[in-house]
Design an enzyme around this catalytic site. Structure first.
Site, PDB file in Angstrom:
ATOM      1  N   HIS A  99       0.818  -1.225   0.000  1.00 38.80           N
ATOM      2  CA  HIS A  99       0.000   0.000   0.000  1.00 38.80           C
ATOM      3  C   HIS A  99       0.850   1.273   0.000  1.00 38.80           C
ATOM      4  CE1 HIS A  99      -3.961  -1.896   0.558  1.00 38.80           C
ATOM      5  NE2 HIS A  99      -3.306  -2.798   1.245  1.00 38.80           N
ATOM      6  N   ASP A 139      -0.735  -4.999   6.056  1.00 42.85           N
ATOM      7  CA  ASP A 139      -1.700  -5.908   5.424  1.00 42.85           C
ATOM      8  C   ASP A 139      -1.434  -6.056   3.929  1.00 42.85           C
ATOM      9  OD1 ASP A 139      -2.373  -3.160   5.157  1.00 42.85           O
ATOM     10  OD2 ASP A 139      -4.322  -3.746   4.358  1.00 42.85           O
ATOM     11  N   GLU A 140      -1.984  -7.125   3.373  1.00 46.63           N
ATOM     12  CA  GLU A 140      -2.069  -7.346   1.927  1.00 46.63           C
ATOM     13  C   GLU A 140      -0.753  -7.098   1.196  1.00 46.63           C
ATOM     14  OE1 GLU A 140      -6.634  -6.494   0.820  1.00 46.63           O
ATOM     15  OE2 GLU A 140      -5.492  -4.663   1.112  1.00 46.63           O
ATOM     16  N   VAL A 141       0.324  -7.725   1.657  1.00 46.92           N
ATOM     17  CA  VAL A 141       1.604  -7.563   0.959  1.00 46.92           C
ATOM     18  C   VAL A 141       1.655  -8.563  -0.194  1.00 46.92           C
ATOM     19  CG1 VAL A 141       4.101  -7.570   1.206  1.00 46.92           C
ATOM     20  CG2 VAL A 141       2.656  -6.812   3.107  1.00 46.92           C
ATOM     21  N   GLU A 187      -2.262  -9.645   9.629  1.00 49.35           N
ATOM     22  CA  GLU A 187      -1.263 -10.412   8.876  1.00 49.35           C
ATOM     23  C   GLU A 187       0.104 -10.429   9.552  1.00 49.35           C
ATOM     24  OE1 GLU A 187      -3.549  -8.424   7.435  1.00 49.35           O
ATOM     25  OE2 GLU A 187      -3.627  -8.723   5.260  1.00 49.35           O
TER      26      GLU A 187
END
Ligand SMILES: *[C@@H]1O[C@H](CO)[C@@H](O)[C@H](O)[C@H]1NC(C)=O
Ligand SMILES: *[C@@H]1O[C@H](CO)[C@@H](O)[C@H](O)[C@H]1NC(C)=O
Ligand SMILES: *[C@@H]1O[C@H](CO)[C@@H](O)[C@H](O)[C@H]1NC(C)=O
Ligand SMILES: *[C@@H]1O[C@H](CO)[C@@H](O)[C@H](O)[C@H]1NC(C)=O
Ligand SMILES: *[C@@H]1O[C@H](CO)[C@@H](O)[C@H](O)[C@H]1NC(C)=O
EC number: 3.2.1.52
Length: 540
Positions: A278, A338-340, A391
């Site tokens: 992000h 998050d969301e890597v 995460e």
């Protein structure tokens, strides 16, 4: 009935004739849900009301600090604010007010609220603050007592909700005793300033709505891939090159303004600077920060997450977060995590080499953990605490004891059990993503979601410190942020404040109907929640 009685009483006054005729007429339309009258939201822990009703003398009403209670700007400004919230803006009041008014019967009138608390005011609310209060309205004395000024703020809000406008400048309040304290210490709203910019004016309007719903944390997701509106002191190019344009930037003065507005309302401002994913918008100004992606063995011109293999990345983070730690007074910073997306890391030969040298094999979760660990150590060095998305824990990073883990994904019931079994403070947001919209009365689903509804010991349950509702900004800007959030977020406000046993949608819906109309009366564009209905026009 009360309305009709009043009409007959006043019908000798010309002013009332039109109003009374319309009140006496029988209408057949009925709203889907009947609103309650004089019920606060969120419901206090322990509230007793009787049928005894007093008049409230709006013209002469005073909020008084008890002698001996330490004064401060927080309470002084709250008194001024609640005079307007309870009785409407003065000019508006005058516009509708007739020249002749019934003189309030002194015996039966509440004309003062005496406020007392014990501790000297803190400057900022914290996770440890005490928000409990006791409110007693009997006869012509009303009193509010608390340990800390924060409890007094919450009690003022409840008091203002008990005051019922009767039209023509008249107000009443029932005999009431309330003992109240929040169930959870962290009651948050996330707004996203990156996908769409939200103006300082709208942020403040939202903070006011939050205070009126007893939320106490503004999670400011201020930057993301799409835009970097935070105007950094040390790295001004981050917003110059990373924002949408020069009008969509939060200056340092804007940020101070938001923090101060929140402080006065007992709301913490927790900023989020999410990394290593992000971060696309960071890359345009900070060279070599992001990982260069390869395709078929050559650079393809795109970038991935922050490059965790370069020492220069950590030098930058140390400098940047040193600034963030100074600018935002709250103890906590949200670090994201998050969301890597691992595909870019996988494509990059330099990263591959680094993975080998560290003995990570092909386990990119280990690489992410390595990055987060270094970042967490930087933040701890500034004596700040951190919040992280789940995460980071799922990937096995070791985090400081006061870390707060935010559970946001599906399967949250098991995740809550897991995170609390590891001994971390935990927040739930999975079931409260208000950017997902659907037809109908969806607040009922939010209301039904309980952050302690998982299999765990009482020690695990105690680690759940609250939750957050998230309004991500892909389809939200100034035009719809208020109506999309309110009063849907109010369902979560009650879940996080009121007792666990306050969980019946059918018992809540009438109060929700009243609360929504109260928000509309107070000037918020809060949307309808219960199907067909209306808000009665109440002359101030
Ligand atoms: C509620 O308050 C009353 C006093 O006003 C007290 O007698 C009662 O025990 C309280 N109930 C609970 C559940 O705390
Ligand atoms: C307040 O008093 C009025 C008038 O006696 C009564 O009709 C009403 O039910 C009371 N409200 C509550 C919440 O007790
Ligand atoms: C900021 O960006 C401008 C334009 O790209 C560049 O000339 C300047 O060197 C940059 N400043 C810093 C401190 O990186
Ligand atoms: C990668 O290279 C192979 C063979 O050299 C080629 O067939 C394929 O289309 C290439 N893929 C991309 C995404 O460029
Ligand atoms: C808790 O465990 C019991 C027994 O294993 C199970 O029936 C129940 O559904 C679980 N509750 C939750 C909330 O997971």
């Amino acid at each position: 009935m009360a309305g009709i009685r009043r009409c007959m009483l006043f019908s000798f006054l010309l002013f009332y004739v039109t109003e009374c005729n319309s009140r006496l007429k029988k209408y057949n339309a009925r709203p889907a849900v009947l609103a309650t009258s004089g019920s606060p939201w969120p419901l206090p822990r322990n509230m007793t009301t009787t049928q005894v009703q007093y008049q409230v003398d709006a013209d002469n009403f005073k909020f008084m600090l008890n002698t001996g209670t330490p004064s401060c700007d927080i309470i002084v400004k709250a008194f001024a604010r609640y005079k307007v919230i309870a009785f409407g803006p003065r000019s508006e009041t005058l516009k509708f007010r007739p020249n002749f008014r019934r003189r309030p019967n002194k015996e039966n009138t509440v004309n003062q609220l005496t406020v007392r608390y014990v501790q000297p005011c803190d400057q900022y609310l914290s996770l440890e603050s005490d928000e409990s209060y006791t409110l007693v309205v009997t006869g012509n004395t009303a009193s509010l007592t608390a340990n800390e000024v924060w409890g007094a703020l919450r009690g003022l809000e409840t008091f203002s909700q008990l005051i019922l406008p009767q039209g023509s400048g008249m107000y009443v309040i029932n005999n009431t005793v309330i003992h109240d304290a929040p169930r959870f210490k962290h009651r948050g709203v996330l707004l996203d300033g990156s996908r769409h910019f939200l103006s300082v004016l709208k942020l403040k309007e939202n903070l006011e709505a939050m205070a009126q719903n007893k939320f106490n944390v503004f999670h400011w997701h201020i930057v993301d891939d799409q835009a970097f509106p935070y105007d950094s002191i040390k790295f001004p190019n981050m917003s110059k090159l990373g924002a949408y344009d020069s009008n969509h930037i939060y200056s340092q003065a804007d940020i101070k303004d938001v923090i101060e507005f929140a402080r006065l309302r007992g709301i913490r401002v927790v900023p989020e600077f999410d990394s290593p994913g992000h971060t696309q918008s960071w890359g345009s100004s900070i060279s070599n920060l992001l990982t260069k992606c390869y395709k078929n063995g050559s650079l393809d011109g795109s970038y991935g997450p922050v490059n965790p293999a370069e020492e220069s990345s950590y030098n930058f983070l140390k400098s940047f977060f040193g600034e963030v730690a100074d600018v935002f007074p709250d103890h906590y910073i949200h670090l994201g995590g998050d969301e890597v997306d691992f595909s870019c890391w996988e494509s990059n030969p330099e990263i591959m080499k680094f993975m080998q040298s560290m003995g990570f094999g092909k386990d990119y979760a280990k690489l992410e953990e390595f990055y987060m660990q270094k970042l967490l150590n930087i933040i701890s060095g500034y004596r700040k605490g951190y919040l992280i998305w789940q995460e980071v824990i799922d990937n096995g990073a070791k985090v400081a004891a006061d870390t707060v883990v935010e559970v946001w994904k599906g399967g949250y019931i098991d995740e809550l059990a897991k995170v609390t079994s590891l001994g971390y403070k935990t927040l739930l947001s999975s079931c409260w993503y208000l950017d997902y919209i659907s037809y109908g009365s969806d607040w009922r689903n939010y209301y039904g979601c309980d952050p302690q509804n998982f299999n765990g010991t009482s020690a695990q349950k105690a680690l759940v410190i609250g939750g957050e509702t998230c309004l991500w900004g892909e389809y939200v800007d100034d035009t719809n942020v208020i109506s999309r959030l309110w009063p849907r977020a109010s369902a979560i406000a009650e879940r996080l404040w009121s007792d666990e046993s306050v969980n019946s949608v059918s018992a809540a819906e009438g109060r929700m109907e009243e609360h929504r109309c109260r928000m509309v009366r107070r000037g918020f564009d809060a949307q309808p929640m219960n199907g067909p209905g209306f808000c009665p026009v109440e002359f101030p």
